[in-house]
Design an enzyme around this catalytic site. Structure first.
Site, PDB file in Angstrom:
ATOM      1  N   GLY A  87      14.766  89.415-108.279  1.00 59.83           N
ATOM      2  CA  GLY A  87      15.391  89.379-106.962  1.00 59.83           C
ATOM      3  C   GLY A  87      15.835  87.986-106.604  1.00 59.83           C
ATOM      4  O   GLY A  87      15.841  87.087-107.444  1.00 59.83           O
ATOM      5  N   ASN A  88      16.215  87.806-105.371  1.00 63.68           N
ATOM      6  CA  ASN A  88      16.609  86.471-104.915  1.00 63.68           C
ATOM      7  C   ASN A  88      16.144  86.265-103.483  1.00 63.68           C
ATOM      8  O   ASN A  88      15.631  87.188-102.853  1.00 63.68           O
ATOM      9  CB  ASN A  88      18.124  86.276-105.065  1.00 63.68           C
ATOM     10  CG  ASN A  88      18.913  87.257-104.215  1.00 63.68           C
ATOM     11  OD1 ASN A  88      18.887  87.209-102.994  1.00 63.68           O
ATOM     12  ND2 ASN A  88      19.590  88.196-104.880  1.00 63.68           N
ATOM     13  N   ARG A  89      16.316  85.072-102.978  1.00 69.64           N
ATOM     14  CA  ARG A  89      15.720  84.710-101.693  1.00 69.64           C
ATOM     15  C   ARG A  89      16.609  84.984-100.495  1.00 69.64           C
ATOM     16  O   ARG A  89      16.343  84.495 -99.398  1.00 69.64           O
ATOM     17  CB  ARG A  89      15.307  83.238-101.727  1.00 69.64           C
ATOM     18  CG  ARG A  89      14.081  82.987-102.597  1.00 69.64           C
ATOM     19  CD  ARG A  89      13.859  81.512-102.827  1.00 69.64           C
ATOM     20  NE  ARG A  89      13.802  80.757-101.581  1.00 69.64           N
ATOM     21  CZ  ARG A  89      14.040  79.466-101.484  1.00 69.64           C
ATOM     22  NH1 ARG A  89      14.344  78.772-102.552  1.00 69.64           N
ATOM     23  NH2 ARG A  89      13.975  78.861-100.323  1.00 69.64           N
TER      24      ARG A  89
END
Ligand code: C5P
Length: 230
Positions: free
Chosen positions: A29-31
């Site tokens: 995922g990413n932030r």
């Protein structure tokens, strides 16, 4: 000047981060918090637009009154954005789309191997949803006349944030690019932002916006209103 009006207009906003599953319990995922896309939806609703909100993983409450579709992976987001974009007046790709996904999805949880070794995860490229919208529109798909991308860039010794933004705008082919300056204390998950709005057919330096994500959202709604009502 008259306040921006998008009455009678339909605008698609994608927001949040995609997740690419590795196995039944893990993902890449990413932030992205989705806050910028949510701020944009709010500003669009305030200007009277109909908002089709394509939500990846968003960590902040959505405003009431949007037409909501949810998506988890880049592939799901792609389908949802393309369906929402048909016949709309503008698309804003504020989502943080994973550039890569695991080449295969393990059916069971990936286990620690007894010899202490670690697995290697092979990745494959995801399609660029934004660039595809532009390319398919040129082939006659009913995608909007205004397609907006976001870019998170950091400057370095070779080029400024705006120069990287210009190059990305040319590569993506969209009408407008919001170049967000990201760094240690700017960007993902933060309330404040520093961005430049760059037009493709325009040699002007672009419009700089510093302030909150709501300020940037209002600036973007202003330029969308100017463009669509011209
Ligand atoms: O190339 P980069 O990821 O910096 O481009 C960011 C812009 O492209 C954003 O508007 C993002 O939503 C969009 N994007 C996309 N599909 C991808 C990667 C990024 O639509 N696979």
């Amino acid at each position: 000047p008259a306040p921006p009006s998008l009455a009678g207009r339909t605008v698609v906003v994608s927001a949040g981060g995609t997740r690419e599953p590795l196995d039944p319990v893990r993902y890449l995922g990413n932030r992205s918090s989705g806050k910028q896309g949510v701020a944009l939806a709010r500003a669009l609703l305030d200007a009277g637009a109909h908002v089709r909100f394509v939500s990846a993983h968003v960590e902040t409450p959505l405003p009431e009154g949007v037409e909501l579709t949810t998506a988890s992976t880049a592939a799901e987001l792609r389908e949802a954005v393309r369906a929402a974009a048909r016949g709309a007046d503008a698309v804003v790709m504020a989502a943080a789309v994973a550039d890569f996904r695991p080449a295969s999805l393990a059916e069971t949880k990936i286990k620690k191997s007894p010899d202490g070794g670690a697995p290697t995860i092979e990745l494959v490229r995801n399609p660029d949803i934004l660039a595809e919208l532009v390319a398919d529109r040129a082939r006659g798909e009913q995608f909007p006349p205004v397609i907006v991308g976001f870019a998170a860039e950091t400057g370095d010794a070779r080029a400024s944030v705006d120069e990287y933004g210009r190059a990305k705008l040319a590569a993506k082919g969209c009408e407008l690019l919001v170049v967000n300056e990201v760094g240690v204390d700017k960007g993902f998950g933060r309330e404040d932002t520093s961005a430049t709005l760059l037009w493709r057919n325009d040699d002007e330096p672009g419009r700089h916006v510093a302030g909150t994500k709501d300020d940037l959202a209002r600036a973007l709604v202003e330029v969308l209103s100017e463009t669509l009502n011209r």
